[in-house]
Design an enzyme around this catalytic site. Structure first.
Site, PDB file in Angstrom:
ATOM      1  N   CYS A 198     -13.879  -6.298  -8.496  1.00 19.56           N
ATOM      2  CA  CYS A 198     -13.088  -7.518  -8.224  1.00 19.56           C
ATOM      3  C   CYS A 198     -13.414  -8.123  -6.863  1.00 19.56           C
ATOM      4  O   CYS A 198     -13.061  -9.267  -6.600  1.00 19.56           O
ATOM      5  CB  CYS A 198     -11.609  -7.190  -8.281  1.00 19.56           C
ATOM      6  SG  CYS A 198     -11.125  -6.413  -9.819  1.00 19.56           S
ATOM      7  N   HIS A 232      -7.017 -12.225  -5.086  1.00 21.08           N
ATOM      8  CA  HIS A 232      -7.432 -11.654  -6.368  1.00 21.08           C
ATOM      9  C   HIS A 232      -6.243 -11.687  -7.329  1.00 21.08           C
ATOM     10  O   HIS A 232      -5.103 -11.429  -6.934  1.00 21.08           O
ATOM     11  CB  HIS A 232      -7.920 -10.222  -6.163  1.00 21.08           C
ATOM     12  CG  HIS A 232      -8.289  -9.557  -7.453  1.00 21.08           C
ATOM     13  ND1 HIS A 232      -9.077 -10.166  -8.392  1.00 21.08           N
ATOM     14  CD2 HIS A 232      -7.959  -8.337  -7.974  1.00 21.08           C
ATOM     15  CE1 HIS A 232      -9.228  -9.354  -9.427  1.00 21.08           C
ATOM     16  NE2 HIS A 232      -8.553  -8.246  -9.197  1.00 21.08           N
ATOM     17  N   ASN A 244      -6.522 -10.391 -15.335  1.00 25.05           N
ATOM     18  CA  ASN A 244      -7.459  -9.988 -14.283  1.00 25.05           C
ATOM     19  C   ASN A 244      -8.890 -10.151 -14.818  1.00 25.05           C
ATOM     20  O   ASN A 244      -9.287  -9.432 -15.729  1.00 25.05           O
ATOM     21  CB  ASN A 244      -7.163  -8.527 -13.906  1.00 25.05           C
ATOM     22  CG  ASN A 244      -8.070  -7.989 -12.813  1.00 25.05           C
ATOM     23  OD1 ASN A 244      -9.043  -8.627 -12.428  1.00 25.05           O
ATOM     24  ND2 ASN A 244      -7.736  -6.810 -12.323  1.00 25.05           N
TER      25      ASN A 244
HETATM   26  N1  ACO Z   1       3.280  -1.474 -22.382  1.00 25.05           N
HETATM   27  C1  ACO Z   1       4.361  -0.690 -22.323  1.00 25.05           C
HETATM   28  N2  ACO Z   1       4.455   0.395 -21.545  1.00 25.05           N
HETATM   29  C2  ACO Z   1       3.374   0.697 -20.783  1.00 25.05           C
HETATM   30  C3  ACO Z   1       2.195  -0.068 -20.808  1.00 25.05           C
HETATM   31  C4  ACO Z   1       2.170  -1.207 -21.657  1.00 25.05           C
HETATM   32  N3  ACO Z   1       1.101  -2.007 -21.729  1.00 25.05           N
HETATM   33  N4  ACO Z   1       1.306   0.464 -19.949  1.00 25.05           N
HETATM   34  C5  ACO Z   1       1.893   1.544 -19.403  1.00 25.05           C
HETATM   35  N5  ACO Z   1       3.154   1.700 -19.916  1.00 25.05           N
HETATM   36  C6  ACO Z   1       4.120   2.726 -19.600  1.00 25.05           C
HETATM   37  C7  ACO Z   1       3.489   3.958 -19.029  1.00 25.05           C
HETATM   38  O1  ACO Z   1       3.056   4.812 -20.060  1.00 25.05           O
HETATM   39  C8  ACO Z   1       4.630   4.548 -18.234  1.00 25.05           C
HETATM   40  O2  ACO Z   1       5.477   5.235 -19.112  1.00 25.05           O
HETATM   41  P1  ACO Z   1       6.145   6.637 -18.658  1.00 25.05           P
HETATM   42  O3  ACO Z   1       6.978   6.299 -17.466  1.00 25.05           O
HETATM   43  O4  ACO Z   1       6.918   7.036 -19.878  1.00 25.05           O
HETATM   44  O5  ACO Z   1       4.992   7.536 -18.322  1.00 25.05           O
HETATM   45  C9  ACO Z   1       5.383   3.323 -17.720  1.00 25.05           C
HETATM   46  O6  ACO Z   1       4.974   2.224 -18.572  1.00 25.05           O
HETATM   47  C10 ACO Z   1       5.064   2.987 -16.285  1.00 25.05           C
HETATM   48  O7  ACO Z   1       3.652   2.953 -16.120  1.00 25.05           O
HETATM   49  P2  ACO Z   1       2.999   2.753 -14.713  1.00 25.05           P
HETATM   50  O8  ACO Z   1       1.511   2.891 -14.806  1.00 25.05           O
HETATM   51  O9  ACO Z   1       3.712   3.614 -13.714  1.00 25.05           O
HETATM   52  O10 ACO Z   1       3.374   1.218 -14.438  1.00 25.05           O
HETATM   53  P3  ACO Z   1       3.213   0.378 -13.114  1.00 25.05           P
HETATM   54  O11 ACO Z   1       4.496  -0.198 -12.736  1.00 25.05           O
HETATM   55  O12 ACO Z   1       2.426   1.100 -12.043  1.00 25.05           O
HETATM   56  O13 ACO Z   1       2.299  -0.847 -13.618  1.00 25.05           O
HETATM   57  C11 ACO Z   1       0.000  -1.604 -13.535  1.00 25.05           C
HETATM   58  C12 ACO Z   1       0.999  -0.586 -14.111  1.00 25.05           C
HETATM   59  C13 ACO Z   1       0.410  -2.965 -14.025  1.00 25.05           C
HETATM   60  C14 ACO Z   1      -1.383  -1.261 -14.027  1.00 25.05           C
HETATM   61  C15 ACO Z   1       0.058  -1.581 -11.988  1.00 25.05           C
HETATM   62  O14 ACO Z   1       0.013  -0.261 -11.546  1.00 25.05           O
HETATM   63  C16 ACO Z   1      -1.080  -2.353 -11.346  1.00 25.05           C
HETATM   64  O15 ACO Z   1      -1.162  -3.565 -11.436  1.00 25.05           O
HETATM   65  N6  ACO Z   1      -1.973  -1.676 -10.594  1.00 25.05           N
HETATM   66  C17 ACO Z   1      -3.032  -2.337  -9.845  1.00 25.05           C
HETATM   67  C18 ACO Z   1      -4.167  -2.822 -10.679  1.00 25.05           C
HETATM   68  C19 ACO Z   1      -5.201  -3.525  -9.798  1.00 25.05           C
HETATM   69  O16 ACO Z   1      -4.874  -4.145  -8.808  1.00 25.05           O
HETATM   70  N7  ACO Z   1      -6.471  -3.419 -10.088  1.00 25.05           N
HETATM   71  C20 ACO Z   1      -7.394  -4.063  -9.144  1.00 25.05           C
HETATM   72  C21 ACO Z   1      -8.700  -4.132  -9.448  1.00 25.05           C
HETATM   73  S1  ACO Z   1      -9.218  -4.121 -11.128  1.00 25.05           S
HETATM   74  C22 ACO Z   1     -10.945  -3.944 -11.024  1.00 25.05           C
HETATM   75  O17 ACO Z   1     -11.500  -3.704  -9.989  1.00 25.05           O
HETATM   76  C23 ACO Z   1     -11.733  -4.085 -12.261  1.00 25.05           C
END
Ligand code: ACO
Length: 334
Positions: free
Chosen positions: A120, A261, A291
């Site tokens: 990214c 980003h 993204n």
């Molecule tokens: N739908 C429903 N539930 C989901 C989904 C979904 N799509 N995905 C995950 N869950 C569940 C998980 O299983 C978890 O359940 P559990 O508590 O029973 O284990 C719960 O939701 C919480 O999951 P988390 O991963 O803790 O959710 P979080 O609030 O951290 O959000 C996310 C996840 C959106 C991915 C966030 O962490 C994020 O945006 N991270 C940064 C991503 C980023 O910036 N990437 C940058 C670069 S990308 C690149 O370089 C290509």
């Protein structure tokens, strides 16, 4: 790695362009593929829908379309472009570089063309490389492009990643600037190779070629430890944006627009708060595209530019973060 502007030639952004494929994949569509909901996706990320490239539409095709629009706005013919850099983690082929296909598709036979891989952060890495090569006098102009067909590298059964990403391309033309024109004032970039495991595509490279035995294991798909990545993203984007703001001699109130980003609205809001920039001066379009990795900041910059949100003489701060881990920022006088 950082620099304030000290070199011979000033470098400006002369034009921007972007391209998004037609096909829209909504959160409601994803509810039919995996166990998820519009409510979960929107409340956790801010994303409502994303674009998916058509069958036979490759990263190079999207890159060329975005590049052609940037060239048109810059008033530079493809024939006159001297350098093409494509930032991508989803190249058409491992070799040759996607930039070589783009050179051919645009009809730019005089351009040196190569790819860079910084996820990214790739578009701002490309910006720094091109800026340096122009300011040093090696080239007088460059077309930089962030382009991704992430839909080809997603495990569509994995709800933790498939709801986040989309396809698209964004581009900018950089050229030597006259003193009265705008310029890229300060740039910053960094890498932390200790954190490669947080976000990667494990298969398909020399470490883990795809074979008959592992073909069903989705190893050539993006894998991410989202929570960990989130924390690093906020800290690194804040730090790198602060550095370029300081080096450019700007205060938060001098910044017309921050273009970050586009991965997660919660990350963007946290950065706006930490930089003391009002949320209305932070550009967001991730609700439409998700993204798009290297393309995201380039598409956002083009949309902000074409919407007239940045006028000549105003300051814009670009800031990105991605796999590597990598991060980068730039302060630009438009
Ligand atoms: N739908 C429903 N539930 C989901 C989904 C979904 N799509 N995905 C995950 N869950 C569940 C998980 O299983 C978890 O359940 P559990 O508590 O029973 O284990 C719960 O939701 C919480 O999951 P988390 O991963 O803790 O959710 P979080 O609030 O951290 O959000 C996310 C996840 C959106 C991915 C966030 O962490 C994020 O945006 N991270 C940064 C991503 C980023 O910036 N990437 C940058 C670069 S990308 C690149 O370089 C290509």
């Amino acid at each position: 790695m950082s620099d304030a502007f000290t070199s011979q030639h000033q470098v400006c952004i002369a034009g921007t362009g972007s391209y998004l494929p037609e096909k829209v994949l909504t959160n409601a569509d994803l509810e039919k593929l995996v166990e998820t909901s519009d409510e979960w996706i929107f409340s956790r990320t801010g994303i409502r829908e994303r674009r998916i490239a058509a069958e036979g539409e490759y990263t190079s095709h999207m890159a060329s379309k975005a590049g052609a629009k940037a060239l048109e706005q810059a008033g530079i013919a493809a024939d006159d472009i001297e350098l093409i850099i494509v930032a991508t983690i989803t190249p058409d082929t491992l070799t040759p570089a996607t930039a070589c296909y783009v050179q051919q598709q645009l009809g730019a036979p005089g351009a040196v063309a190569f790819d860079i891989s910084a996820a990214c952060s790739g578009f701002l890495y490309a910006m720094k490389i091109a800026k340096r090569l122009i300011s040093d006098g090696a080239f007088s102009n460059a077309l930089i492009i962030g382009a991704e067909k992430l839909s080809s590298f997603i495990n569509w059964d994995d709800r933790t990643t498939c709801v986040l990403f989309g396809d698209g391309a964004g581009a900018a033309v950089l050229r030597r600037a006259a003193p009265e024109e705008g310029s890229i004032i300060a740039t910053e970039m960094g890498t932390d190779g200790k954190l490669t495991h947080l976000l990667n595509i494990p298969g398909g490279g020399s470490a883990c070629p795809i074979t008959i035995d592992n073909a069903g294991m989705n190893l050539a798909s993006l894998s991410m430890m989202g929570k960990e990545v989130f924390k690093h993203a906020v800290n690194r984007m804040k730090e790198s944006a602060e550095k370029v703001i300081e080096r450019a001699g700007l205060k938060p109130e001098d910044i017309k627009l921050v273009v970050p980003h586009q991965a997660n609205l919660r990350i963007i809001d946290a950065i706006a708060d930490r930089l003391s920039v009002p949320h209305e001066r932070v550009f967001v379009n991730l609700q439409k595209y998700g993204n798009t990795s290297a393309a995201a900041v380039a598409i956002a910059l083009d949309e902000a530019n074409r919407a007239g949100l940045i006028q000549r003489g105003e300051h814009v701060v670009l800031v990105v973060f991605g796999a590597g881990l990598t991060w980068a920022a730039a302060a630009v006088r438009w």
